[in-house]
Design an enzyme around this catalytic site. Structure first.
Site, PDB file in Angstrom:
ATOM      1  N   ASN A  11     -33.756 -86.331   9.540  1.00 26.78           N
ATOM      2  CA  ASN A  11     -32.497 -86.243  10.288  1.00 26.78           C
ATOM      3  C   ASN A  11     -32.484 -87.421  11.258  1.00 26.78           C
ATOM      4  O   ASN A  11     -33.154 -87.392  12.282  1.00 26.78           O
ATOM      5  CB  ASN A  11     -32.443 -84.903  11.038  1.00 26.78           C
ATOM      6  N   LYS A  13     -30.183 -88.450  13.126  1.00 29.21           N
ATOM      7  CA  LYS A  13     -29.354 -88.248  14.321  1.00 29.21           C
ATOM      8  C   LYS A  13     -28.495 -89.496  14.553  1.00 29.21           C
ATOM      9  O   LYS A  13     -28.050 -90.111  13.593  1.00 29.21           O
ATOM     10  CB  LYS A  13     -30.225 -87.894  15.533  1.00 29.21           C
ATOM     11  N   HIS A  97     -26.811 -77.715  13.717  1.00 32.96           N
ATOM     12  CA  HIS A  97     -27.978 -78.209  14.449  1.00 32.96           C
ATOM     13  C   HIS A  97     -27.842 -77.803  15.926  1.00 32.96           C
ATOM     14  O   HIS A  97     -26.728 -77.752  16.458  1.00 32.96           O
ATOM     15  CB  HIS A  97     -28.082 -79.735  14.320  1.00 32.96           C
ATOM     16  N   GLU A  99     -28.255 -79.369  18.524  1.00 31.94           N
ATOM     17  CA  GLU A  99     -27.535 -80.360  19.340  1.00 31.94           C
ATOM     18  C   GLU A  99     -26.028 -80.193  19.177  1.00 31.94           C
ATOM     19  O   GLU A  99     -25.256 -80.427  20.116  1.00 31.94           O
ATOM     20  CB  GLU A  99     -28.001 -81.778  18.958  1.00 31.94           C
ATOM     21  N   GLY A 175     -37.860 -82.939  19.631  1.00 29.40           N
ATOM     22  CA  GLY A 175     -37.944 -84.204  20.358  1.00 29.40           C
ATOM     23  C   GLY A 175     -38.832 -84.155  21.591  1.00 29.40           C
ATOM     24  O   GLY A 175     -38.798 -85.057  22.422  1.00 29.40           O
TER      25      GLY A 175
HETATM   26  P1  PGA Z   1     -37.687 -83.995  16.097  1.00 30.76           P
HETATM   27  O1  PGA Z   1     -36.213 -83.434  15.711  1.00 30.76           O
HETATM   28  O2  PGA Z   1     -38.462 -84.057  14.811  1.00 30.76           O
HETATM   29  O3  PGA Z   1     -37.435 -85.326  16.696  1.00 30.76           O
HETATM   30  O4  PGA Z   1     -38.277 -83.005  17.035  1.00 30.76           O
HETATM   31  C1  PGA Z   1     -36.048 -82.442  14.732  1.00 30.76           C
HETATM   32  C2  PGA Z   1     -34.589 -82.101  14.586  1.00 30.76           C
HETATM   33  O5  PGA Z   1     -33.866 -82.032  15.594  1.00 30.76           O
HETATM   34  O6  PGA Z   1     -34.106 -81.898  13.443  1.00 30.76           O
END
Ligand code: PGA
Length: 252
Positions: A11, A13, A97, A99, A175
């Site tokens: 992903n 983002k 997601h 977010e 994250g």
């Molecule tokens: P990350 O994000 O691997 O950077 O923790 C995962 C995600 O939000 O899909």
């Protein structure tokens, strides 16, 4: 032994220009060309999908988006439909997601509509669920996640549900470098599978459940060793070609 095929999904983002996406695709493809026992997917920003289509359409690597609108077309300024994603060779789309739920106020009702629209158009939705730190610390994480699964998928037939991928992503692990322990992740993914069984019976055994949240090449193997974890949704570690190749290799 389950027969679910592992899926490693990146992903990206809001990262990578078209040139960066193209460069990644070319280099990634070269290095994973011999991997046939894991499904690989890159979920890119809308603006990079066309470049990925050019580089990857004929390859074993799947292309996905990170969001979509539930209508096919019309007056929805700034939105992208399933039809447009299909046109760009997408076969998967991330829905709900955390977010999107947090920053863009997507609620369960909207997310349920998006999941249904993805399926109606022949896209595989990756439905994200997961609790925040307060819910985890108060011991209500499992009940919360079960509720999300039910609200987001309740209207689907068992045949539709069989095509959905679920990503369990504890918000406190995204994250942050804090991964859930493999045991905690397994417990939640097993809880999700039993919730799915409540909705659709034995179809639950066919549904792929991914873990997401600070997955890296160094911790993927312990996740994949869990009986109810069928792959990973990977943010940060999917941005670097060498790291993502290593991660896919260690997932086998
Ligand atoms: P990350 O994000 O691997 O950077 O923790 C995962 C995600 O939000 O899909």
């Amino acid at each position: 032994m389950n027969k679910r095929r592992p899926l490693i999904a990146g992903n990206w983002k809001m990262n990578k220009t078209t040139a960066e996406a193209r460069d990644f695709a070319i280099r990634f493809q070269e290095q994973v060309a011999d991997i046939t026992d894991v499904d690989m997917l890159i979920c890119a920003p809308f603006t990079a999908l066309s470049a990925l289509k050019e580089e990857l359409e004929e390859s074993i690597i799947h292309i996905g988006a990170q969001n979509m609108h539930y209508e096919t077309k019309g007056a929805f300024t700034g939105e992208i439909s399933a039809e447009m994603l299909l046109d760009l060779a997408c076969t998967y789309v991330i829905i709900g997601h955390s977010e999107r739920r947090d920053y863009f106020k997507e609620d369960d009702e909207l997310i349920a509509k998006k999941v249904k629209a993805a399926l109606d158009n022949g896209l595989t939705p990756i439905l994200c669920v997961g609790e925040n730190l307060a819910l985890r610390e108060s011991g209500r994480a499992l009940a919360f996640v079960r509720g999300q699964v039910e609200k987001n998928l309740m209207e689907l037939t068992p045949a539709e549900l069989a095509k959905v991928v679920i990503a369990y992503e504890p918000i406190w692990a995204i994250g942050t470098g804090k991964t859930a322990s493999a045991e905690d992740a397994q417990e939640m993914c097993s809880g999700i599978r039993s919730t799915l069984a409540g909705i659709a019976g034995s179809v639950a055994d066919e549904i792929r459940i991914l873990y997401g949240g600070s997955v890296k090449s160094g911790n993927i193997a312990s996740m994949m060793a869990q009986p109810d974890i069928d792959g990973a949704l990977v943010g940060g570690a999917s941005l670097d070609v060498e790291e993502f190749v290593k991660l896919v290799q260690n997932a086998r």
